[in-house]
Design an enzyme around this catalytic site. Sequence first.
Site, PDB file in Angstrom:
ATOM      1  CD  GLU A  54      -3.099  -0.401   0.049  1.00 15.01           C
ATOM      2  OE1 GLU A  54      -3.073  -0.084  -1.162  1.00 15.01           O
ATOM      3  OE2 GLU A  54      -3.758  -1.346   0.487  1.00 15.01           O
ATOM      4  CG  ASP A  91       0.603   2.853  -6.523  1.00 17.71           C
ATOM      5  OD1 ASP A  91       0.840   3.673  -5.600  1.00 17.71           O
ATOM      6  OD2 ASP A  91      -0.505   2.799  -7.105  1.00 17.71           O
ATOM      7  N   GLY A 148     -12.904   2.493  -1.436  1.00 19.76           N
ATOM      8  CA  GLY A 148     -11.523   2.100  -1.704  1.00 19.76           C
ATOM      9  C   GLY A 148     -11.442   0.910  -2.643  1.00 19.76           C
ATOM     10  CG  LEU A 149     -14.007  -1.889  -2.921  1.00 20.58           C
ATOM     11  CD1 LEU A 149     -15.379  -2.551  -2.866  1.00 20.58           C
ATOM     12  CD2 LEU A 149     -12.928  -2.919  -2.643  1.00 20.58           C
ATOM     13  CB  SER A 156     -16.048   3.073  -8.181  1.00 25.49           C
ATOM     14  OG  SER A 156     -15.842   4.241  -7.419  1.00 25.49           O
ATOM     15  CG  ASP A 206      -6.261   2.122  -7.615  1.00 21.49           C
ATOM     16  OD1 ASP A 206      -5.611   1.324  -6.917  1.00 21.49           O
ATOM     17  OD2 ASP A 206      -6.636   3.239  -7.204  1.00 21.49           O
ATOM     18  CE1 TYR A 260      -2.733   7.436  -2.841  1.00 24.98           C
ATOM     19  CE2 TYR A 260      -2.138   9.218  -4.338  1.00 24.98           C
ATOM     20  CZ  TYR A 260      -2.173   7.870  -4.021  1.00 24.98           C
ATOM     21  OH  TYR A 260      -1.599   6.956  -4.893  1.00 24.98           O
TER      22      TYR A 260
HETATM   23  C1  GLA Z   1      -5.104   4.634  -4.091  1.00 30.85           C
HETATM   24  C2  GLA Z   1      -4.317   5.009  -5.332  1.00 30.85           C
HETATM   25  C3  GLA Z   1      -3.306   3.911  -5.702  1.00 30.85           C
HETATM   26  C4  GLA Z   1      -2.438   3.537  -4.495  1.00 30.85           C
HETATM   27  C5  GLA Z   1      -3.304   3.315  -3.250  1.00 30.85           C
HETATM   28  C6  GLA Z   1      -2.480   3.138  -2.010  1.00 30.85           C
HETATM   29  O1  GLA Z   1      -5.902   3.499  -4.339  1.00 30.85           O
HETATM   30  O2  GLA Z   1      -5.193   5.217  -6.418  1.00 30.85           O
HETATM   31  O3  GLA Z   1      -2.508   4.331  -6.783  1.00 30.85           O
HETATM   32  O4  GLA Z   1      -1.447   4.493  -4.273  1.00 30.85           O
HETATM   33  O5  GLA Z   1      -4.218   4.371  -3.023  1.00 30.85           O
HETATM   34  O6  GLA Z   1      -1.726   1.977  -2.098  1.00 30.85           O
END
Ligand code: GLA
Length: 393
Positions: free
Chosen positions: A39, A42, A128-129, A131, A176, A226
């Site tokens: 997590e 990326d 957090g899926l 969409s 994602d 973020y």
């Molecule tokens: C979100 C971002 C991803 C990743 C996650 C955390 O889902 O879109 O790119 O950074 O958070 O792992």
Amino acid sequence: MDITAATSRSHSVYRKFQSLFGETPLLVGSPGRINLIGEHTDYNNGWVLPAAIDKCIIGAIGKRDDDVVHLHAIDQDQTHVATLDALERSPLLWPNYILGTVQQLVKRQYPVQGFNFVFSGDIPQGAGLSSSAALECGATFALNELFAFGIPKLDIALIAQAAENEFVGVKCGLMDQFASVFGREGQLIKLDCADFSHEYIPFANADVELVLFDTQVKHSLASSAYNERREQCEYGVSLIQKHHPEVRSLRDATRWHLNRYVKPVDRVVYDRCRYVLAEFQRVHDACNALKGGDLEAFGKQLFASHNGLHRLYDVSCPELEILVEAARNNPAVLGARMMGGGFGGCTINLVRAVEVQGVIHTVTKVYREKTGMDAEVYRATISAGTRVLTIAD
Ligand code: GLA
């Protein structure tokens, strides 16, 4: 989503398109994702372990004779109309995921023409899926099919990510979008975000299930925090770079670099960076455990990942803590952690299959007692990536 629900949803998207435009559309499906471990790695050029799930966006697309982009969201019952030469951000938000991909295609000189697009989805929003990634990937994929651009799969994911970065304004990494496009039934994807090389790892074990508990909250600081985490990691790298210009991301950094150049300057940034380095290692350890069939060791990595996300990366929240604690106290849960960007959304739990019902009962009960809210529960099925659907799908 079970097969019958999926079939009836693709039928209703298809019928809606026909009723609006009187033509036969091309149908696409584009899934949301889960992430087992890795997590906030990326965008630091590290590794992730996501998979596409059976919840998806279903889109219907068809050409027009003019330069109009006509979009309709069935679930919101909203329409947005734009022209190709004036792709402005919409206050409705959902059109931006599609317009952003159109903008990226135009920027890359693909000859996009006017089109109609109708869609519906069953991926819970704010959970957090991903969409939004599913919609971006679905739109890019659909446009590629419709106009026969011949865009390779990796570029579809990269275009969708660029739409999110530039049009929507969240500086996300590629996880994602990659998971949505490259998903395969029953397989996790170990992706190296430095060069996009990847390996599929089967997740087929009748003894365990993946259960998601949705906090039902999304704290408002999620996207600003973020971007701030991303900047903190970049700052950490810049401190090292002054002495070691060859270090271009945390991927190239070591604990020694962090102790020597980051810790004395900024303790918070140091914590962020050491979380990331430890999480890189956890992805490898978790994959090795999985390949060796050691689910207990795999689960321990999930708990360890959560500790780091909570204490060092500081992206958890009280609701997520309640869910992870409830899982930690239950011997039928082999591993649990918050999933995705943080500040709300879901936890992912590796649960002994025979005890799933009991775990769901206890965890949701604890959550209700402590928050007064009901946690939504999803049992994740690992499914195929973005694809063309036939009406029988
Ligand atoms: C979100 C971002 C991803 C990743 C996650 C955390 O889902 O879109 O790119 O950074 O958070 O792992």
